[in-house]
Design an enzyme around this catalytic site. Structure first.
Site, mmCIF file in Angstrom:
data_model
loop_
_atom_site.group_PDB
_atom_site.id
_atom_site.type_symbol
_atom_site.label_atom_id
_atom_site.label_comp_id
_atom_site.label_asym_id
_atom_site.label_seq_id
_atom_site.Cartn_x
_atom_site.Cartn_y
_atom_site.Cartn_z
ATOM 1 N N GLY A 182 -9.495 -7.843 28.739
ATOM 2 C CA GLY A 182 -10.453 -8.217 27.695
ATOM 3 C C GLY A 182 -10.787 -9.699 27.770
ATOM 4 O O GLY A 182 -9.913 -10.516 28.035
ATOM 5 N N ARG A 233 -11.921 -3.894 33.709
ATOM 6 C CA ARG A 233 -10.668 -3.161 33.829
ATOM 7 C C ARG A 233 -10.837 -2.354 35.121
ATOM 8 O O ARG A 233 -11.861 -1.728 35.335
ATOM 9 C CB ARG A 233 -10.459 -2.264 32.621
ATOM 10 N N ASP A 240 -1.319 -8.961 29.474
ATOM 11 C CA ASP A 240 -0.118 -8.457 30.159
ATOM 12 C C ASP A 240 -0.448 -7.472 31.276
ATOM 13 O O ASP A 240 0.223 -7.456 32.307
ATOM 14 C CB ASP A 240 0.886 -7.865 29.160
ATOM 15 N N THR A 269 -5.953 -13.831 26.252
ATOM 16 C CA THR A 269 -6.212 -12.628 25.445
ATOM 17 C C THR A 269 -6.192 -13.031 23.976
ATOM 18 O O THR A 269 -5.354 -13.844 23.573
ATOM 19 C CB THR A 269 -5.161 -11.519 25.697
ATOM 20 N N ASP A 293 -5.224 -11.261 21.656
ATOM 21 C CA ASP A 293 -4.213 -10.475 20.926
ATOM 22 C C ASP A 293 -2.929 -11.244 20.582
ATOM 23 O O ASP A 293 -2.197 -10.837 19.682
ATOM 24 C CB ASP A 293 -3.832 -9.231 21.733
ATOM 25 N N ASP A 328 -0.208 -11.190 22.199
ATOM 26 C CA ASP A 328 0.829 -10.159 22.296
ATOM 27 C C ASP A 328 1.847 -10.419 23.406
ATOM 28 O O ASP A 328 2.540 -9.499 23.829
ATOM 29 C CB ASP A 328 0.173 -8.779 22.500
ATOM 30 N N ARG A 366 -4.843 -4.747 19.364
ATOM 31 C CA ARG A 366 -4.177 -3.574 19.957
ATOM 32 C C ARG A 366 -2.906 -3.222 19.194
ATOM 33 O O ARG A 366 -2.957 -3.035 18.013
ATOM 34 C CB ARG A 366 -3.855 -3.841 21.427
HETATM 35 P P1 ATP Z 1 -6.051 -7.544 27.151
HETATM 36 O O1 ATP Z 1 -4.693 -7.820 26.556
HETATM 37 O O2 ATP Z 1 -7.063 -8.511 26.692
HETATM 38 O O3 ATP Z 1 -6.495 -6.135 27.051
HETATM 39 P P2 ATP Z 1 -4.996 -7.083 29.774
HETATM 40 O O4 ATP Z 1 -4.901 -7.963 30.962
HETATM 41 O O5 ATP Z 1 -3.707 -6.629 29.172
HETATM 42 O O6 ATP Z 1 -5.917 -7.840 28.730
HETATM 43 P P3 ATP Z 1 -5.492 -4.448 30.859
HETATM 44 O O7 ATP Z 1 -6.701 -3.591 30.771
HETATM 45 O O8 ATP Z 1 -4.201 -3.919 30.399
HETATM 46 O O9 ATP Z 1 -5.883 -5.807 30.118
HETATM 47 O O10 ATP Z 1 -5.289 -4.878 32.397
HETATM 48 C C1 ATP Z 1 -6.345 -5.477 33.128
HETATM 49 C C2 ATP Z 1 -6.335 -4.988 34.566
HETATM 50 O O11 ATP Z 1 -5.104 -5.375 35.218
HETATM 51 C C3 ATP Z 1 -6.367 -3.484 34.731
HETATM 52 O O12 ATP Z 1 -7.672 -2.948 34.618
HETATM 53 C C4 ATP Z 1 -5.851 -3.344 36.154
HETATM 54 O O13 ATP Z 1 -6.853 -3.635 37.097
HETATM 55 C C5 ATP Z 1 -4.770 -4.425 36.219
HETATM 56 N N1 ATP Z 1 -3.441 -3.843 35.950
HETATM 57 C C6 ATP Z 1 -2.936 -3.474 34.747
HETATM 58 N N2 ATP Z 1 -1.696 -2.943 34.862
HETATM 59 C C7 ATP Z 1 -1.405 -2.982 36.182
HETATM 60 C C8 ATP Z 1 -0.275 -2.563 36.977
HETATM 61 N N3 ATP Z 1 0.806 -2.021 36.410
HETATM 62 N N4 ATP Z 1 -0.344 -2.753 38.306
HETATM 63 C C9 ATP Z 1 -1.437 -3.290 38.888
HETATM 64 N N5 ATP Z 1 -2.528 -3.691 38.206
HETATM 65 C C10 ATP Z 1 -2.527 -3.549 36.878
#
Ligand code: ATP
Length: 320
Positions: A11, A72, A103, A126, A128, A130, A172
């Site tokens: 995000g 994503r 994360d 982020t 959040d 979190d 979230r």
């Molecule tokens: P936000 O907290 O704002 O949602 P985020 O980084 O946690 O941000 P996610 O959608 O969970 O958002 O993850 C972003 C991208 O990171 C995913 O679309 C994917 O491409 C990659 N990703 C997430 N988890 C993994 C994993 N376990 N292994 C490899 N790549 C990952």
């Protein structure tokens, strides 16, 4: 290290652009080249990137969103996707990677580090808030300020009509946006995933505040509990007061970053590149007790986020 990559993932959050600027300019200061990768891991897999210069990052410090755009990317969860990402980095001669995201994005970075030996540095971007290892993530302060602005406006109209406003905020599974926005806007009640709520307690708190002379009430509900609309329906069926639902929605993800977020962005971006310059990877940067810190990425993503119960109690005491 002579050439690094930079991407924003997950995000978007206000301050990401300011962090991009700090990374690019610090790298150039140290004589390193920076490749800006579009649309997070998707752009890495598809090899969509451009070299960034001093002027590429002009005029973005004050803008929300991310110039590199974000996505994503499910392919990054697969071995094939990860191998393609690594192949792009090797083909381009990119020796290290800065990942700005939450994360999930850090898990992607961790996997590049652990399984393929690519030095990565994570910058927590982020709204959040979190992530346990850092007191604040980039974008959280601005998002909370946006919520406060909305709640101030709602209070005016709720007061006039003696209503209850149920305001849904993001986060979230984390209640931090609700907690911080609630306490700083004078909300009487917050409903967060970390603390089970009872509707009878909510109603008795509203009654007490009305008996104490209040004409309106604000309830901030975190999206991880339920929607404002659903909560409003439940509450309305049990009370004579008029209840209205508002979902702040994506407004809290946009807007010009606050001073606090711009400052974090400058420091996080600068620190990330300094680490890579010294050949240090597999770290995330953060802020703890007002100090910029870095930490092992594997350790950071395995820490469980703790809720600040003390702040919650403070709200209970002062917001009635
Ligand atoms: P936000 O907290 O704002 O949602 P985020 O980084 O946690 O941000 P996610 O959608 O969970 O958002 O993850 C972003 C991208 O990171 C995913 O679309 C994917 O491409 C990659 N990703 C997430 N988890 C993994 C994993 N376990 N292994 C490899 N790549 C990952």
């Amino acid at each position: 290290m002579k050439r690094i990559g930079l991407l924003t993932s997950g995000g978007d959050a206000p301050g990401m652009n300011a962090a991009i600027r700090a990374v690019v300019r610090t790298a150039i200061y140290y004589g390193m080249e920076v490749y800006g990768i579009e649309r997070g891991y998707a752009g890495l897999i598809e090899d969509r990137m451009e070299k960034m210069e001093m002027r590429t990052v002009s005029d973005i410090v004050h803008r929300g969103g991310t110039k590199l755009r974000t996505a994503r990317c499910l392919e990054m969860l697969t071995k094939e996707g990860q191998e393609q990402a690594v192949a792009t980095l090797r083909r381009r001669g990119i020796e290290g990677l800065v990942v700005i995201g939450g994360d999930g994005s850090f898990r992607g970075a961790k996997c590049l580090t652990e399984n393929y030996g690519i030095p990565t540095i994570g910058i927590p971007g982020t709204i959040d808030n979190d992530l346990e290892y850092t007191d604040y993530t980039l974008g959280f302060d601005t998002a909370v300020n946006t919520c406060i602005e909305v709640i101030n406006k709602l209070r005016d109209t709720m007061n006039s009509h003696e209503r209850i406003s149920v305001v849904q905020v993001m986060g979230r599974h984390c209640g931090d946006i609700a907690l911080y926005a609630g306490i700083t806007s004078g909300a009487e009640i917050i409903v967060v995933p970390e603390i089970p709520y009872k509707m009878e307690d909510v109603i008795s708190r509203i009654k007490r505040s009305r008996e104490g002379g209040k004409h309106s009430n604000i309830i901030v509900i975190a999206e991880g509990v339920m929607s404002a609309e659903e909560f409003t329906k439940q509450l309305q069926s049990l009370t004579k007061y008029s209840v209205r639902a508002t979902n702040i929605g994506h407004i809290q993800r946009g807007g010009s970053p606050s001073m606090a977020d711009r400052m974090l962005a400058a420091q996080f971006g600068n620190k990330a590149v300094r680490l890579l310059k010294d050949g240090i990877g597999n770290r995330v940067v953060g802020i703890r007790n007002n100090q910029i810190i870095d930490m092992d990425i594997i350790e950071a993503v395995s820490m469980e986020k703790r809720f600040n119960y003390e702040l919650y109690e403070t709200l209970q005491m002062i917001s009635l």
